[in-house]
Structure formats: C-alpha cells, structure tokens
Design a protein around this motif. Structure first.
Motif, mmCIF file in Angstrom:
data_model
loop_
_atom_site.group_PDB
_atom_site.id
_atom_site.type_symbol
_atom_site.label_atom_id
_atom_site.label_comp_id
_atom_site.label_asym_id
_atom_site.label_seq_id
_atom_site.Cartn_x
_atom_site.Cartn_y
_atom_site.Cartn_z
ATOM 1 N N VAL A 51 0.845 -1.184 0.000
ATOM 2 C CA VAL A 51 0.000 0.000 0.000
ATOM 3 C C VAL A 51 0.887 1.243 0.000
ATOM 4 O O VAL A 51 1.832 1.336 0.773
ATOM 5 C CB VAL A 51 -0.925 0.012 1.232
ATOM 6 N N LEU A 52 0.586 2.178 -0.866
ATOM 7 C CA LEU A 52 1.307 3.453 -0.910
ATOM 8 C C LEU A 52 0.447 4.497 -0.212
ATOM 9 O O LEU A 52 -0.570 4.936 -0.729
ATOM 10 C CB LEU A 52 1.574 3.864 -2.361
ATOM 11 N N TYR A 68 -18.214 7.253 -0.704
ATOM 12 C CA TYR A 68 -16.783 6.952 -0.760
ATOM 13 C C TYR A 68 -16.480 5.586 -1.358
ATOM 14 O O TYR A 68 -15.400 5.051 -1.151
ATOM 15 C CB TYR A 68 -16.184 6.995 0.653
ATOM 16 N N GLY A 69 -17.406 5.000 -2.084
ATOM 17 C CA GLY A 69 -17.230 3.638 -2.595
ATOM 18 C C GLY A 69 -15.981 3.441 -3.431
ATOM 19 O O GLY A 69 -15.298 2.426 -3.313
ATOM 20 N N THR A 70 -15.635 4.408 -4.265
ATOM 21 C CA THR A 70 -14.453 4.243 -5.119
ATOM 22 C C THR A 70 -13.164 4.253 -4.310
ATOM 23 O O THR A 70 -12.190 3.622 -4.702
ATOM 24 C CB THR A 70 -14.389 5.361 -6.175
ATOM 25 N N VAL A 111 -7.132 -1.964 -6.695
ATOM 26 C CA VAL A 111 -5.693 -1.761 -6.750
ATOM 27 C C VAL A 111 -5.133 -1.767 -5.325
ATOM 28 O O VAL A 111 -5.592 -1.021 -4.462
ATOM 29 C CB VAL A 111 -5.357 -0.418 -7.441
ATOM 30 N N VAL A 112 -4.155 -2.600 -5.056
ATOM 31 C CA VAL A 112 -3.595 -2.748 -3.709
ATOM 32 C C VAL A 112 -2.953 -1.450 -3.232
ATOM 33 O O VAL A 112 -3.070 -1.087 -2.064
ATOM 34 C CB VAL A 112 -2.564 -3.904 -3.693
#
Length: 184
Positions: free
Chosen positions: A3-4, A57-59, A65-66
């Motif tokens: 995670v970034l 905030y679903g997106t 994408v990790v």
C-alpha cells in the motif's frame, strides 16, 4: 505489492492533494523533506448507514488496486445527551450462552471514512488526547471531552515493536551466542 500511503499535513489533504505517496517511513521522509508520523484520522461527514457511506466513498474504499487501499469505513458510536455510554458487560454463562442478550435500545452509530497516511510532523494536529494508560496513572480529573477523545483514538503502543533477531524455529548456540542455527 504494498500500500502506498499519502504524505500530507492532515487527512483532508491526504485525500485531496498529497505531497506524494510512500510505503515506508524513509520514503515518506524523503518526500516531505522532514520527519513524518503514521496516523489514521477520520475525514468528512458521518453517515447514518454503511450503504450511504459507500455511495459517497465507494471508489476509495472498494478499490481493486492494492496501492490505493489506505481508506476504510468504520462505525462509531454517537454520544447522546442525558444517556450514559454503555459500560462493560459481564459474561452470564446461562442457557449455553456466554454473553447476555443485547439491550433492546441500541446506541446510535454513524459511519466515517478513516484515512491512514504519513502526517508531516510539523503540521498542526487536532486535539491530542493522552494515552489512556498515562491518563489513568496521572490521577488528575479528566473532562468528558478528553475521555471521549481517549475512547475514539486507536490504541498506540508504549514504544515501537522491535524486530525479531531470529526466526521462530531458530535458536542461538549456548557456546557461541553470535551463531543462529535452525531448531528442529
């Protein structure tokens, strides 16, 4: 893949305009050009249901994408005037059940978006509540706002966890402690 996490002065800036993204503290320091702290803070309004929060905030929460998985939805209890917060429940061990049935009236809750990010250390921080362990030992009277802030903050360790010197199935030789050998 890792995670970034965003590097920013506060949670709102972490969502809107981060200074950069980093997985590790040294990368975040290089991006911010000063000391950073890893933290998780709430952002935005509270929603009455999980579905409403997911619609907003679903997106950000359900991203495939990790690298972008630094946002989560959490349910928080809302304080109510004239009604004390529910206390701890003692186990009953009756009728094959360990815990008693829940109360008829459930406390009101709200869903909030929680953002994990690298906060720039020199940035202004919202009300910082003392750690519960330290507040209990200090024996000073705490106001209701301070107690609520303590209850809302995540648990923090007294000191950072140290890395293991050796693996789970390894041991040091008694005659040569600097040598690590596999343990069967």
């Amino acid at each position: 893949m890792t995670v970034l996490y965003p590097v920013a002065a506060n949670a709102e800036l972490a969502l809107a305009a981060p200074l950069g993204r980093a997985a590790r503290e040294r990368e975040a320091k290089a991006c911010a050009k000063e000391a950073v702290l890893f933290t998780t803070d709430p952002v935005g309004p509270a929603f009455a249901s999980r579905e409403a929060a997911l619609a907003a905030y679903g997106t950000r929460v359900e991203t495939p994408v990790v690298e972008d998985r630094y946002c989560t939805l959490t349910e928080q209890m809302l304080p109510e005037r004239g009604r004390p917060a529910p206390g701890p429940v003692k186990p009953t061990y009756e009728d094959g059940r360990r815990w008693p049935k829940p109360a008829e009236v459930q406390p009101r809750t709200a869903w909030r978006l929680m953002v994990s990010y690298w906060r720039v250390a020199s940035a202004e921080r919202p009300l910082e509540a003392p750690q519960a362990r330290k507040a209990r030992r200090s024996r000073e009277a705490l106001g209701p706002e301070t107690l609520q802030a303590i209850a809302r903050q995540p648990l923090r360790p007294v000191e950072p966890q140290q890395p293991l010197d050796i693996g789970l199935f390894e041991t040091r030789l008694p005659e040569a402690p600097h040598i690590v050998v596999p343990d069967e």
